[in-house]
Write a protein that holds these residues in place. Structure first.
Motif, PDB file in Angstrom:
ATOM      1  N   ALA A  89     -14.072  19.484  18.005  1.00  0.00           N
ATOM      2  CA  ALA A  89     -13.166  20.129  18.961  1.00  0.00           C
ATOM      3  C   ALA A  89     -12.812  19.181  20.101  1.00  0.00           C
ATOM      4  O   ALA A  89     -11.674  19.187  20.586  1.00  0.00           O
ATOM      5  CB  ALA A  89     -13.807  21.399  19.512  1.00  0.00           C
ATOM      6  N   THR A  90     -13.758  18.342  20.500  1.00  0.00           N
ATOM      7  CA  THR A  90     -13.515  17.403  21.600  1.00  0.00           C
ATOM      8  C   THR A  90     -12.482  16.360  21.209  1.00  0.00           C
ATOM      9  O   THR A  90     -11.531  16.117  21.940  1.00  0.00           O
ATOM     10  CB  THR A  90     -14.830  16.715  22.021  1.00  0.00           C
ATOM     11  OG1 THR A  90     -15.780  17.719  22.374  1.00  0.00           O
ATOM     12  CG2 THR A  90     -14.606  15.801  23.201  1.00  0.00           C
ATOM     13  N   TYR A  91     -12.652  15.750  20.035  1.00  0.00           N
ATOM     14  CA  TYR A  91     -11.659  14.727  19.686  1.00  0.00           C
ATOM     15  C   TYR A  91     -10.336  15.335  19.250  1.00  0.00           C
ATOM     16  O   TYR A  91      -9.284  14.702  19.389  1.00  0.00           O
ATOM     17  CB  TYR A  91     -12.199  13.667  18.725  1.00  0.00           C
ATOM     18  CG  TYR A  91     -12.434  14.019  17.285  1.00  0.00           C
ATOM     19  CD1 TYR A  91     -11.394  14.165  16.385  1.00  0.00           C
ATOM     20  CD2 TYR A  91     -13.721  14.116  16.788  1.00  0.00           C
ATOM     21  CE1 TYR A  91     -11.620  14.435  15.054  1.00  0.00           C
ATOM     22  CE2 TYR A  91     -13.959  14.371  15.456  1.00  0.00           C
ATOM     23  CZ  TYR A  91     -12.904  14.529  14.591  1.00  0.00           C
ATOM     24  OH  TYR A  91     -13.138  14.788  13.275  1.00  0.00           O
ATOM     25  N   ALA A  92     -10.343  16.568  18.789  1.00  0.00           N
ATOM     26  CA  ALA A  92      -9.078  17.243  18.486  1.00  0.00           C
ATOM     27  C   ALA A  92      -8.329  17.545  19.782  1.00  0.00           C
ATOM     28  O   ALA A  92      -7.100  17.422  19.845  1.00  0.00           O
ATOM     29  CB  ALA A  92      -9.330  18.517  17.706  1.00  0.00           C
ATOM     30  N   LEU A 135     -12.294  13.366  27.709  1.00  0.00           N
ATOM     31  CA  LEU A 135     -11.647  14.675  27.809  1.00  0.00           C
ATOM     32  C   LEU A 135     -11.669  15.191  29.242  1.00  0.00           C
ATOM     33  O   LEU A 135     -10.677  15.715  29.743  1.00  0.00           O
ATOM     34  CB  LEU A 135     -12.342  15.665  26.872  1.00  0.00           C
ATOM     35  CG  LEU A 135     -11.737  17.067  26.810  1.00  0.00           C
ATOM     36  CD1 LEU A 135     -10.320  17.015  26.244  1.00  0.00           C
ATOM     37  CD2 LEU A 135     -12.605  17.965  25.952  1.00  0.00           C
ATOM     38  N   LEU A 136     -12.783  15.008  29.905  1.00  0.00           N
ATOM     39  CA  LEU A 136     -12.942  15.484  31.278  1.00  0.00           C
ATOM     40  C   LEU A 136     -11.940  14.826  32.225  1.00  0.00           C
ATOM     41  O   LEU A 136     -11.369  15.471  33.089  1.00  0.00           O
ATOM     42  CB  LEU A 136     -14.367  15.227  31.765  1.00  0.00           C
ATOM     43  CG  LEU A 136     -14.684  15.620  33.200  1.00  0.00           C
ATOM     44  CD1 LEU A 136     -14.668  17.137  33.345  1.00  0.00           C
ATOM     45  CD2 LEU A 136     -16.034  15.079  33.613  1.00  0.00           C
ATOM     46  N   HIS A 137     -11.704  13.548  32.029  1.00  0.00           N
ATOM     47  CA  HIS A 137     -10.803  12.814  32.915  1.00  0.00           C
ATOM     48  C   HIS A 137      -9.360  12.823  32.442  1.00  0.00           C
ATOM     49  O   HIS A 137      -8.509  12.157  33.035  1.00  0.00           O
ATOM     50  CB  HIS A 137     -11.303  11.382  33.099  1.00  0.00           C
ATOM     51  CG  HIS A 137     -12.586  11.325  33.880  1.00  0.00           C
ATOM     52  ND1 HIS A 137     -12.646  11.611  35.223  1.00  0.00           N
ATOM     53  CD2 HIS A 137     -13.839  11.061  33.496  1.00  0.00           C
ATOM     54  CE1 HIS A 137     -13.880  11.511  35.628  1.00  0.00           C
ATOM     55  NE2 HIS A 137     -14.648  11.179  34.604  1.00  0.00           N
ATOM     56  N   GLY A 138      -9.071  13.563  31.392  1.00  0.00           N
ATOM     57  CA  GLY A 138      -7.704  13.746  30.937  1.00  0.00           C
ATOM     58  C   GLY A 138      -7.040  12.479  30.411  1.00  0.00           C
ATOM     59  O   GLY A 138      -5.856  12.272  30.608  1.00  0.00           O
ATOM     60  N   VAL A 139      -7.801  11.652  29.756  1.00  0.00           N
ATOM     61  CA  VAL A 139      -7.243  10.423  29.196  1.00  0.00           C
ATOM     62  C   VAL A 139      -6.417  10.798  27.963  1.00  0.00           C
ATOM     63  O   VAL A 139      -6.855  11.551  27.105  1.00  0.00           O
ATOM     64  CB  VAL A 139      -8.385   9.450  28.791  1.00  0.00           C
ATOM     65  CG1 VAL A 139      -7.823   8.208  28.137  1.00  0.00           C
ATOM     66  CG2 VAL A 139      -9.205   9.105  30.007  1.00  0.00           C
ATOM     67  N   LEU A 140      -5.223  10.254  27.885  1.00  0.00           N
ATOM     68  CA  LEU A 140      -4.326  10.564  26.781  1.00  0.00           C
ATOM     69  C   LEU A 140      -4.603   9.669  25.591  1.00  0.00           C
ATOM     70  O   LEU A 140      -5.243   8.626  25.691  1.00  0.00           O
ATOM     71  CB  LEU A 140      -2.864  10.384  27.219  1.00  0.00           C
ATOM     72  CG  LEU A 140      -2.414  11.275  28.376  1.00  0.00           C
ATOM     73  CD1 LEU A 140      -1.004  10.921  28.769  1.00  0.00           C
ATOM     74  CD2 LEU A 140      -2.509  12.731  28.002  1.00  0.00           C
ATOM     75  N   GLN A 141      -4.097  10.085  24.430  1.00  0.00           N
ATOM     76  CA  GLN A 141      -4.333   9.365  23.172  1.00  0.00           C
ATOM     77  C   GLN A 141      -3.864   7.921  23.257  1.00  0.00           C
ATOM     78  O   GLN A 141      -4.534   7.018  22.792  1.00  0.00           O
ATOM     79  CB  GLN A 141      -3.600  10.083  22.030  1.00  0.00           C
ATOM     80  CG  GLN A 141      -3.756   9.395  20.685  1.00  0.00           C
ATOM     81  CD  GLN A 141      -2.990  10.094  19.590  1.00  0.00           C
ATOM     82  OE1 GLN A 141      -2.297  11.080  19.852  1.00  0.00           O
ATOM     83  NE2 GLN A 141      -3.097   9.611  18.401  1.00  0.00           N
ATOM     84  N   GLN A 142      -2.707   7.681  23.860  1.00  0.00           N
ATOM     85  CA  GLN A 142      -2.179   6.311  23.945  1.00  0.00           C
ATOM     86  C   GLN A 142      -3.105   5.423  24.773  1.00  0.00           C
ATOM     87  O   GLN A 142      -3.299   4.251  24.452  1.00  0.00           O
ATOM     88  CB  GLN A 142      -0.776   6.292  24.568  1.00  0.00           C
ATOM     89  CG  GLN A 142       0.280   7.001  23.745  1.00  0.00           C
ATOM     90  CD  GLN A 142       0.274   8.518  23.964  1.00  0.00           C
ATOM     91  OE1 GLN A 142      -0.303   9.013  24.937  1.00  0.00           O
ATOM     92  NE2 GLN A 142       0.872   9.252  23.054  1.00  0.00           N
TER      93      GLN A 142
END
Length: 90
Positions: free
Chosen positions: A34-37, A79-86
């Motif tokens: 769920a985290t990496y999704a 995830l906590l810091h809202g880092v985007l996939q790119q």
């Protein structure tokens, strides 16, 4: 006053949540997926990010092996810091 004799069958076993408990590993794997999704990453991308083979990641997701704390924590921090996939894959 008579002492009671101690026998092991009279003592209820306490369920301890450990990494060897299959239910706990399955729960942890579900959270990991769920985290990496939530980060928008696919299995090969997560494997590249964590420097493991896709097969290793598959085994972690299946609950066959314990997920290393560092791998689990890294995805949670991203995830906590809202880092985007790119940003993750660069």
């Amino acid at each position: 006053m008579a002492r009671q004799k101690y026998t092991s069958y009279k003592v209820r076993s306490r369920r301890i949540r450990s990494d060897r408990d299959p239910d706990y590993r399955a729960e942890r794997a579900k959270t990991f997926r769920a985290t990496y999704a939530a980060l928008g990453l696919k299995l090969p991308e997560v494997a590249q990010l964590l420097h493991v083979s896709p097969r290793t990641l598959h085994n972690w997701n299946a609950g066959k092996y314990d997920i290393p704390y560092a791998a689990y924590k890294l995805l949670r921090v991203l995830l906590l810091h809202g880092v985007l996939q790119q940003q993750v894959l660069q």
